[in-house]
Motif scaffolding. Structure first.
Motif, mmCIF file in Angstrom:
data_model
loop_
_atom_site.group_PDB
_atom_site.id
_atom_site.type_symbol
_atom_site.label_atom_id
_atom_site.label_comp_id
_atom_site.label_asym_id
_atom_site.label_seq_id
_atom_site.Cartn_x
_atom_site.Cartn_y
_atom_site.Cartn_z
ATOM 1 N N TRP A 160 -10.881 1.699 -4.291
ATOM 2 C CA TRP A 160 -10.516 1.884 -5.504
ATOM 3 C C TRP A 160 -11.443 1.657 -6.581
ATOM 4 O O TRP A 160 -11.571 2.394 -7.438
ATOM 5 C CB TRP A 160 -9.238 1.283 -5.817
ATOM 6 C CG TRP A 160 -8.106 1.385 -5.173
ATOM 7 C CD1 TRP A 160 -7.607 2.899 -4.785
ATOM 8 C CD2 TRP A 160 -6.792 0.558 -4.736
ATOM 9 N NE1 TRP A 160 -6.221 2.730 -4.219
ATOM 10 C CE2 TRP A 160 -5.717 1.450 -4.189
ATOM 11 C CE3 TRP A 160 -6.584 -0.726 -4.704
ATOM 12 C CZ2 TRP A 160 -4.676 1.089 -3.469
ATOM 13 C CZ3 TRP A 160 -5.419 -1.246 -4.033
ATOM 14 C CH2 TRP A 160 -4.596 -0.429 -3.606
ATOM 15 N N GLU B 184 -11.284 7.998 -1.929
ATOM 16 C CA GLU B 184 -10.431 8.193 -1.015
ATOM 17 C C GLU B 184 -10.486 8.497 0.405
ATOM 18 O O GLU B 184 -10.867 9.724 0.768
ATOM 19 C CB GLU B 184 -9.108 9.423 -1.314
ATOM 20 C CG GLU B 184 -8.581 9.078 -3.057
ATOM 21 C CD GLU B 184 -7.461 7.980 -2.692
ATOM 22 O OE1 GLU B 184 -6.729 7.622 -1.364
ATOM 23 O OE2 GLU B 184 -7.048 7.036 -3.643
ATOM 24 N N ARG C 83 0.922 4.366 -2.648
ATOM 25 C CA ARG C 83 0.624 5.823 -2.285
ATOM 26 C C ARG C 83 1.845 6.657 -2.833
ATOM 27 O O ARG C 83 1.407 7.946 -3.246
ATOM 28 C CB ARG C 83 0.826 5.777 -0.653
ATOM 29 C CG ARG C 83 -0.338 5.434 0.198
ATOM 30 C CD ARG C 83 -1.614 5.495 -0.315
ATOM 31 N NE ARG C 83 -2.922 4.914 0.342
ATOM 32 C CZ ARG C 83 -4.016 4.921 0.020
ATOM 33 N NH1 ARG C 83 -4.434 5.763 -1.060
ATOM 34 N NH2 ARG C 83 -5.060 4.465 0.826
ATOM 35 N N ASP D 10 0.763 -1.170 0.001
ATOM 36 C CA ASP D 10 -0.074 -0.027 0.031
ATOM 37 C C ASP D 10 0.831 1.173 -0.111
ATOM 38 O O ASP D 10 0.405 2.202 -0.688
ATOM 39 C CB ASP D 10 -0.931 -0.073 1.338
ATOM 40 C CG ASP D 10 -1.877 1.110 1.147
ATOM 41 O OD1 ASP D 10 -2.550 1.693 0.033
ATOM 42 O OD2 ASP D 10 -2.162 1.868 2.226
ATOM 43 N N ARG D 11 2.065 1.478 0.674
ATOM 44 C CA ARG D 11 2.989 2.127 0.804
ATOM 45 C C ARG D 11 3.482 2.636 -0.553
ATOM 46 O O ARG D 11 3.653 3.638 -1.152
ATOM 47 C CB ARG D 11 3.958 2.007 1.905
ATOM 48 C CG ARG D 11 3.589 2.413 2.897
ATOM 49 C CD ARG D 11 4.847 2.408 4.311
ATOM 50 N NE ARG D 11 5.042 1.126 4.603
ATOM 51 C CZ ARG D 11 4.644 0.239 5.334
ATOM 52 N NH1 ARG D 11 3.875 0.951 6.330
ATOM 53 N NH2 ARG D 11 5.181 -0.972 5.403
ATOM 54 N N LYS E 190 -2.719 17.432 -4.195
ATOM 55 C CA LYS E 190 -3.477 16.080 -3.627
ATOM 56 C C LYS E 190 -4.915 16.566 -3.083
ATOM 57 O O LYS E 190 -5.015 17.227 -2.430
ATOM 58 C CB LYS E 190 -2.859 15.391 -2.713
ATOM 59 C CG LYS E 190 -3.344 14.146 -2.365
ATOM 60 C CD LYS E 190 -2.222 13.355 -1.376
ATOM 61 C CE LYS E 190 -3.140 11.911 -0.790
ATOM 62 N NZ LYS E 190 -3.523 10.988 -1.957
ATOM 63 N N GLU F 153 0.982 7.188 -6.516
ATOM 64 C CA GLU F 153 -0.111 8.369 -6.404
ATOM 65 C C GLU F 153 0.541 9.543 -6.276
ATOM 66 O O GLU F 153 0.189 10.607 -7.218
ATOM 67 C CB GLU F 153 -1.032 7.935 -5.176
ATOM 68 C CG GLU F 153 -2.065 6.906 -5.618
ATOM 69 C CD GLU F 153 -2.896 6.535 -4.327
ATOM 70 O OE1 GLU F 153 -2.914 7.003 -3.281
ATOM 71 O OE2 GLU F 153 -4.083 5.766 -4.747
ATOM 72 N N ALA F 154 1.417 9.771 -5.467
ATOM 73 C CA ALA F 154 1.972 11.160 -5.224
ATOM 74 C C ALA F 154 2.956 11.433 -6.707
ATOM 75 O O ALA F 154 3.013 12.608 -6.998
ATOM 76 C CB ALA F 154 2.999 10.969 -3.963
ATOM 77 N N ASP G 121 -10.350 8.934 4.724
ATOM 78 C CA ASP G 121 -9.413 8.720 6.077
ATOM 79 C C ASP G 121 -9.536 7.939 6.751
ATOM 80 O O ASP G 121 -10.687 7.428 7.179
ATOM 81 C CB ASP G 121 -9.823 10.286 6.518
ATOM 82 C CG ASP G 121 -8.707 10.580 7.723
ATOM 83 O OD1 ASP G 121 -7.862 9.868 8.108
ATOM 84 O OD2 ASP G 121 -8.982 11.478 8.383
ATOM 85 N N LEU H 147 -8.548 13.923 1.805
ATOM 86 C CA LEU H 147 -9.253 12.782 1.775
ATOM 87 C C LEU H 147 -10.665 13.061 2.440
ATOM 88 O O LEU H 147 -11.021 13.802 3.173
ATOM 89 C CB LEU H 147 -8.509 11.908 2.901
ATOM 90 C CG LEU H 147 -6.953 11.484 2.749
ATOM 91 C CD1 LEU H 147 -6.531 10.681 3.827
ATOM 92 C CD2 LEU H 147 -7.094 10.430 1.448
#
Length: 342
Positions: free
Chosen positions: A192, A197, A71, A67-68, A85, A74-75, A199, A88
């Motif tokens: 997804w 998205e 992320r 998952d990291r 961005k 995505e960045a 929090d 959330l």
């Protein structure tokens, strides 16, 4: 194992976690990994054990690592688009939670059905597709010639059946303890699929995780019935995308805009109304909108405070109605309106 598509074994019998990379992130994930591939369609991480129970224990940490990577990808995508961005979300309406939980249930049963009825030729096709995407494929534990034309070998059936009972035990324990981390991967997949998205520290995430845990547990119970020879139909997998037979409210609004030129104020008024309705009920297909939805929408609007400041200026309709419901002055107004409304 067919009940947990992200948990697989390699050719040496070692358990691994595997995730399919969303199309929009495949190029960026390849860049994050820094390898020779231009696109990365799957991520795989070894769990370093041949024991399935131990693999289940280690899986959440490995999935968190994957998952990291997502992320970070995505960045990269957001940086390349030179866009900030998006914040959330902290809320989900009941309709969104229900449809995302239904997605988890239907997706689990669809995966089981696909694996249960594969047969020899389908197995070859799947492995050829993996080789096309990944460039390598682990040799099959059971050679192709030992697979039946339809269905799975008895050895695979017995292995899957035993593993399912183990999955059921763990998910029942997770449900009893309220441990929604047991279905974290399914929650992420549902978010997804619906372009959400959320929090992870918000109450809405707990509600979604709880609903997904119950749905996945229900799916495992139904797969157990299939193992006993009982017919359990696979429902259609819910999707955020509209279909031709059931266009959504947003689709209808866009079609209404294109029909002819309309005053800017009218377009804004209708658009705002649709936006608030979707905040409350989700982007429903037109055919699913009922009078009860309209009644709930009207009641929520009546609870919106007339004067809004600070965070309330950016609050969604569910948040505004919750605030209004707790405000004594608004309660009096609503009661008065209820008396006057026929």
């Amino acid at each position: 194992m067919h009940t947990m598509p992200y948990l697989i074994t390699n050719s040496a019998g070692v358990w691994c976690v595997q995730r399919k990379v969303p199309v929009k992130l495949q190029d960026a994930v390849a860049r994050v990994l820094g390898g020779k591939k231009r696109t990365q369609k799957y991520l795989k991480k070894s769990l370093g054990t041949k024991d399935r129970r131990e693999a289940n224990r280690r899986a959440p940490h490995a999935l968190a690592d994957l998952d990291r990577t997502f992320r970070a990808a995505e960045a990269l995508v957001e940086a390349s688009l030179d866009q900030p961005k998006a914040p959330l979300r902290a809320t989900l309406n009941e309709a969104e939670i229900k449809r995302m939980a239904e997605f988890v249930y239907a997706n689990a049963l669809a995966w089981d059905e696909k694996c249960r009825f594969t047969g020899r030729e389908e197995r070859k096709r799947v492995e050829a597709e993996i080789f096309r995407l990944e460039g390598t494929v682990d040799p099959p534990v059971i050679p192709h010639e030992q697979w039946p034309q339809f269905g799975v070998p008895r050895q695979v059936y017995e292995t899957n059946k035993a593993a399912l009972l183990d999955d059921l035990r763990m998910m029942r324990e997770a449900a009893a303890m309220g441990d929604i981390s047991a279905v974290q991967d399914h929650v992420l997949e549902a978010m997804w699929a619906f372009n959400v998205e959320l929090d992870e520290h918000s109450p809405a995430y707990i509600k979604l995780g709880t609903a997904c845990l119950h749905s996945y547990l229900r799916a495992l119970e139904d797969i157990r019935l299939r193992d006993e020879g009982t017919t359990v139909a696979t429902p259609s997998v819910p999707s955020a995308a509209a279909t031709a037979e059931g266009c959504t409210l947003k689709d209808a609004l866009e079609g209404w805009k294109k029909e002819r030129e309309r005053p800017e104020g009218t377009v804004h008024e209708y658009g705002r109304a649709i936006e608030m309705f979707i905040q409350l009920h989700g982007n429903l297909p037109i055919m699913e909108v009922k009078r009860s939805h309209a009644r709930t929408f009207r009641e929520a609007l009546q609870l919106v405070p007339k004067s809004r400041r600070g965070t309330l200026l950016r609050a969604s309709l569910p948040e505004l109605s919750d605030y209004g419901r707790a405000h004594p002055l608004v309660q009096k107004v609503v009661i008065r309106l209820a008396i006057l409304t026929p």
